[in-house]
Design an enzyme around this catalytic site. Structure first.
Site, PDB file in Angstrom:
ATOM      1  N   GLY A 152      -9.871  14.792 -21.571  1.00  0.00           N
ATOM      2  CA  GLY A 152     -10.832  14.507 -22.874  1.00  0.00           C
ATOM      3  C   GLY A 152     -12.105  15.311 -22.931  1.00  0.00           C
ATOM      4  O   GLY A 152     -12.427  15.914 -21.776  1.00  0.00           O
ATOM      5  N   ILE A 154     -14.997  14.257 -22.419  1.00  0.00           N
ATOM      6  CA  ILE A 154     -15.976  13.491 -21.611  1.00  0.00           C
ATOM      7  C   ILE A 154     -15.397  14.028 -19.971  1.00  0.00           C
ATOM      8  O   ILE A 154     -16.254  14.647 -19.174  1.00  0.00           O
ATOM      9  CB  ILE A 154     -15.920  11.857 -21.330  1.00  0.00           C
ATOM     10  CG1 ILE A 154     -16.807  11.368 -22.745  1.00  0.00           C
ATOM     11  CG2 ILE A 154     -16.741  11.458 -20.212  1.00  0.00           C
ATOM     12  CD1 ILE A 154     -16.927   9.996 -22.987  1.00  0.00           C
ATOM     13  N   THR A 232     -16.408   4.994 -15.466  1.00  0.00           N
ATOM     14  CA  THR A 232     -17.174   4.998 -16.692  1.00  0.00           C
ATOM     15  C   THR A 232     -16.377   4.738 -17.973  1.00  0.00           C
ATOM     16  O   THR A 232     -16.992   4.981 -19.018  1.00  0.00           O
ATOM     17  CB  THR A 232     -18.303   6.027 -16.790  1.00  0.00           C
ATOM     18  OG1 THR A 232     -17.587   7.355 -16.898  1.00  0.00           O
ATOM     19  CG2 THR A 232     -19.209   6.036 -15.635  1.00  0.00           C
ATOM     20  N   SER A 233     -15.064   4.594 -17.783  1.00  0.00           N
ATOM     21  CA  SER A 233     -14.112   4.546 -19.056  1.00  0.00           C
ATOM     22  C   SER A 233     -13.736   3.068 -19.375  1.00  0.00           C
ATOM     23  O   SER A 233     -14.752   2.851 -20.440  1.00  0.00           O
ATOM     24  CB  SER A 233     -12.817   5.212 -18.779  1.00  0.00           C
ATOM     25  OG  SER A 233     -12.213   4.482 -17.516  1.00  0.00           O
ATOM     26  N   ARG A 234     -12.864   2.228 -18.934  1.00  0.00           N
ATOM     27  CA  ARG A 234     -12.701   1.079 -19.095  1.00  0.00           C
ATOM     28  C   ARG A 234     -12.554   0.111 -17.816  1.00  0.00           C
ATOM     29  O   ARG A 234     -12.081   0.691 -17.054  1.00  0.00           O
ATOM     30  CB  ARG A 234     -11.411   0.568 -20.056  1.00  0.00           C
ATOM     31  CG  ARG A 234     -11.861   1.316 -21.855  1.00  0.00           C
ATOM     32  CD  ARG A 234     -12.854   0.316 -22.258  1.00  0.00           C
ATOM     33  NE  ARG A 234     -13.186   0.737 -23.618  1.00  0.00           N
ATOM     34  CZ  ARG A 234     -14.287   1.398 -24.248  1.00  0.00           C
ATOM     35  NH1 ARG A 234     -14.913   2.027 -23.327  1.00  0.00           N
ATOM     36  NH2 ARG A 234     -14.214   1.848 -25.346  1.00  0.00           N
ATOM     37  N   GLU A 263     -16.596  -8.806 -18.734  1.00  0.00           N
ATOM     38  CA  GLU A 263     -18.425  -8.262 -19.037  1.00  0.00           C
ATOM     39  C   GLU A 263     -18.726  -9.655 -20.006  1.00  0.00           C
ATOM     40  O   GLU A 263     -18.382  -9.827 -20.969  1.00  0.00           O
ATOM     41  CB  GLU A 263     -18.390  -6.964 -19.770  1.00  0.00           C
ATOM     42  CG  GLU A 263     -17.751  -5.886 -18.927  1.00  0.00           C
ATOM     43  CD  GLU A 263     -18.186  -4.576 -19.635  1.00  0.00           C
ATOM     44  OE1 GLU A 263     -18.572  -4.357 -20.613  1.00  0.00           O
ATOM     45  OE2 GLU A 263     -17.838  -3.605 -18.840  1.00  0.00           O
ATOM     46  N   HIS A 282     -22.682  -1.493 -18.002  1.00  0.00           N
ATOM     47  CA  HIS A 282     -22.030  -0.782 -19.176  1.00  0.00           C
ATOM     48  C   HIS A 282     -23.095  -0.079 -20.055  1.00  0.00           C
ATOM     49  O   HIS A 282     -23.051  -0.254 -21.249  1.00  0.00           O
ATOM     50  CB  HIS A 282     -21.235  -1.871 -19.956  1.00  0.00           C
ATOM     51  CG  HIS A 282     -20.244  -1.286 -20.990  1.00  0.00           C
ATOM     52  ND1 HIS A 282     -19.206  -1.915 -21.322  1.00  0.00           N
ATOM     53  CD2 HIS A 282     -20.397   0.042 -21.307  1.00  0.00           C
ATOM     54  CE1 HIS A 282     -18.256  -1.143 -21.965  1.00  0.00           C
ATOM     55  NE2 HIS A 282     -19.076  -0.137 -22.157  1.00  0.00           N
ATOM     56  N   ALA A 284     -23.709   3.300 -19.561  1.00  0.00           N
ATOM     57  CA  ALA A 284     -23.301   4.884 -19.540  1.00  0.00           C
ATOM     58  C   ALA A 284     -23.718   5.530 -20.928  1.00  0.00           C
ATOM     59  O   ALA A 284     -23.976   6.506 -20.955  1.00  0.00           O
ATOM     60  CB  ALA A 284     -21.868   5.258 -18.933  1.00  0.00           C
TER      61      ALA A 284
END
Length: 322
Positions: A152, A154, A232-234, A263, A282, A284
């Site tokens: 995508g 990113i 850095t996604s999920r 988290e 978290h 980013a």
């Protein structure tokens, strides 16, 4: 119109208050977590704003009929039961694209830190160790392949920045056919092939049932001993405990993580003790510039839906047709 924020992690809600004044609507911050609390906080509201609140089916089922939109201040909306919201005729909004540059910056930074051991050298120097030997292995960009999982906005930005640094780039995505090329002529590989061949693997996919533990124990075993994992996604895209074991056993080079399955990250999580890791909280998505755009667009998504205007980022647009 009343806009209610039920949770946030900002320094204040001054920006939302200013936006409300400019738009001529009312705003209230009403901290709430449980279904009953959120339902009470939502009384009289047309718009609800959330960052990390759990808007499951129970919460959505308890909302008053006045609610027209639930707006997430972020791209991912896995904390909101979209199907339940759709059944209630409530629009779910997210904010796409705001973090493309800053998240891709962060992914590259984590990868480079792992390769160059910047954090490890800094820590050693601060306690009086004038040596890089304990920070080894240390690598370089030249001769390495940067694998991007998910293509995508990113993922594309990460691929471009990695190529600009001098990495060879390879891509894997469910929307692309292995054996073809993407972007600037980068090869598209099946995921297992990419994991077996890339020196850095950076994840940029949404969290779905198909991508949960996309990097699991089996796929971690495909990685080479010189591989660096970046996420850095999920958090749940990676089996973090399995990753910690691989790091502890020296089966891979290192990992740079910004997101986690739970988290805040529990203090006893094994990833905290794993060697050759660079961990961030978290963050980013955050820059002084991106956070303003995120909050402004989140707020305006709800206002536009409540007013029946176009231009909102709505993930279940079918509710607007009625």
């Amino acid at each position: 119109m009343l806009v209610v924020m039920t949770d946030h992690d900002y320094e204040s809600t001054a920006l939302e208050e200013e936006l409300a004044s400019v738009q001529g609507v009312d705003f209230s911050y009403r901290p709430a977590r449980s279904a009953g609390q959120i339902a009470q906080a939502a009384l009289g509201a047309q718009v609800l704003l959330t960052s990390y609140g759990s808007y499951d089916a129970e919460v959505i089922g308890a909302l008053p009929d006045s609610v027209r939109a639930i707006c997430k201040s972020g791209t991912g909306y896995d904390n909101i039961d979209v199907a339940a919201a759709t059944r209630r005729g409530v629009a779910v909004c997210n904010v796409t694209g705001y973090g493309t540059e800053v998240v891709s910056d962060h992914a590259i930074a984590l990868a480079m830190d792992c390769l160059r051991q910047v954090t490890a050298c800094d820590r050693a120097l601060r306690v009086g160790t004038w040596s890089y030997q304990k920070a080894r292995p240390m690598g370089q960009v030249a001769g390495r392949t940067f694998g991007v999982v998910g293509f995508g906005a990113i993922g594309q930005a990460v691929a471009s920045k990695a190529a600009g640094l001098g990495f060879a780039v390879a891509v894997s995505s469910r929307s692309l056919v292995p054996g073809t090329k993407a972007g600037r002529g980068w090869p598209v590989l099946a995921l297992d092939e990419l994991l077996s061949s890339a020196d850095v693997v950076s994840f940029h996919v949404a969290l779905t049932e198909e991508t949960r533990h996309l990097l699991d124990e089996r796929r971690i075993a495909l990685l080479g001993s010189g591989a660096v994992v970046v996420n850095t996604s999920r958090g749940a895209v990676v089996d973090t405990e399995a990753l910690a074991r691989a790091l502890g056993e020296g089966r891979i080079w290192g990992a740079g993580l910004d997101v986690y399955e739970e988290e805040p990250l529990p203090r006893d999580h094994p990833i905290l003790a794993a060697p050759r890791t660079v961990l961030t909280p978290h963050s980013a998505y955050f820059s002084e510039e991106s956070i303003v755009e995120l909050r402004r667009r989140c707020f305006m998504n709800g206002v536009r839906v409540a007013r029946g205007e176009d231009g909102a980022d709505v993930v279940n647009p079918e509710v607007l047709a009625g």
